[in-house]
Design an enzyme around this catalytic site. Structure first.
Site, PDB file in Angstrom:
ATOM      1  N   ASP A 134      36.319  34.196  37.986  1.00 34.55           N
ATOM      2  CA  ASP A 134      35.590  32.896  36.335  1.00 34.55           C
ATOM      3  C   ASP A 134      34.250  33.191  35.803  1.00 34.55           C
ATOM      4  O   ASP A 134      33.422  33.358  36.750  1.00 34.55           O
ATOM      5  CB  ASP A 134      36.459  31.721  37.246  1.00 34.55           C
ATOM      6  N   ALA A 151      44.352  43.827  31.388  1.00 32.25           N
ATOM      7  CA  ALA A 151      44.634  45.270  31.540  1.00 32.25           C
ATOM      8  C   ALA A 151      42.540  45.884  31.059  1.00 32.25           C
ATOM      9  O   ALA A 151      41.889  46.993  31.974  1.00 32.25           O
ATOM     10  CB  ALA A 151      44.708  46.226  30.633  1.00 32.25           C
ATOM     11  N   LYS A 180      28.094  48.453  28.434  1.00 36.37           N
ATOM     12  CA  LYS A 180      28.356  46.612  28.880  1.00 36.37           C
ATOM     13  C   LYS A 180      28.841  47.489  30.280  1.00 36.37           C
ATOM     14  O   LYS A 180      28.354  45.474  30.945  1.00 36.37           O
ATOM     15  CB  LYS A 180      30.190  46.933  27.953  1.00 36.37           C
ATOM     16  N   LYS A 240      39.864  44.014  32.712  1.00 35.53           N
ATOM     17  CA  LYS A 240      39.904  43.590  33.679  1.00 35.53           C
ATOM     18  C   LYS A 240      39.529  44.536  34.415  1.00 35.53           C
ATOM     19  O   LYS A 240      38.287  45.168  35.699  1.00 35.53           O
ATOM     20  CB  LYS A 240      39.535  42.517  34.349  1.00 35.53           C
TER      21      LYS A 240
END
Length: 202
Positions: free
Chosen positions: A73, A11, A179, A13
């Site tokens: 990834d 959630a 962030k 991401k």
């Protein structure tokens, strides 16, 4: 509205990509996660690089759903560990997704490493695969150093032990917007924004 599948059940991401698209003023795209599409078999992450794993996940998702698919990834590379855990970051301690065990193992492995040799980087490869076979892969990196003890409750994974270069707070002590601006995933996802815009323009 163009639906784009972000091939994750995470959630945080999903929220991150939605925030980035909003910040970049990208309209006309609805981001959905794996929980919002019919289930399909997901191939294990066996690639030797972040790029290989991201592409494999996005290809699977686009093929199974017929939607444009984004997959990432990402992981932590530590200089004193010869670039590991790398693509093994999520299962470094042996069990996939055990953040606490992974983090403790890395700290244990670096116990005797002096502060000046604790350089590390978060790396993210993000892939966009279209149902017609079009593929784009981008890479974002976030350099910094590792602390000796976890700090902060924002974020996940290795965030509590990673201090970005030039900063004093760990990634887990940053606000989500801070962030997004600096992180490896934020950087990689922003590189995909022009390609996502093109989907809406057709």
């Amino acid at each position: 509205m163009t639906r784009v599948l972000l091939a994750t059940r995470n959630a945080k991401k999903l929220a991150e990509l939605r925030r980035i698209l909003a910040a970049e003023d990208v309209a006309g795209i609805e981001i959905v996660g794996l929980d919002e599409v019919p289930e399909f078999p997901e191939a294990p992450e066996t690639g030797a690089t972040f790029e290989e794993n991201a592409l494999a996940k996005a290809r699977d998702a686009a093929r199974a759903t017929g939607l444009p698919a984004v997959a990432d990834d990402s992981g932590l590379t530590v200089a004193a560990l010869n670039g590991m855990p790398g693509v093994l970051s999520a299962r470094w301690a042996g069990r996939h997704g055990d953040d606490e065990a992974n983090l403790r193992l890395v700290l244990g492995q670096l116990a005797d490493v002096p502060d000046e040799r604790r350089a590390a980087a978060f790396v993210c490869a993000a892939a966009l695969v279209l149902p017609d076979g079009g593929e784009t892969v981008v890479r974002g990196e976030w350099t910094g150093a590792l602390t000796r003890e976890p700090r902060g409750s924002n974020g996940f994974g290795y965030d509590p032990i990673f201090v970005p270069e030039g900063g004093t707070r760990t990634s887990a002590e940053l606000e989500p917007s801070e962030k997004d601006e600096a992180s490896h995933r934020g950087r990689a996802l922003r590189l995909l924004v022009p390609h996502l815009r093109a989907l809406v323009r057709g």
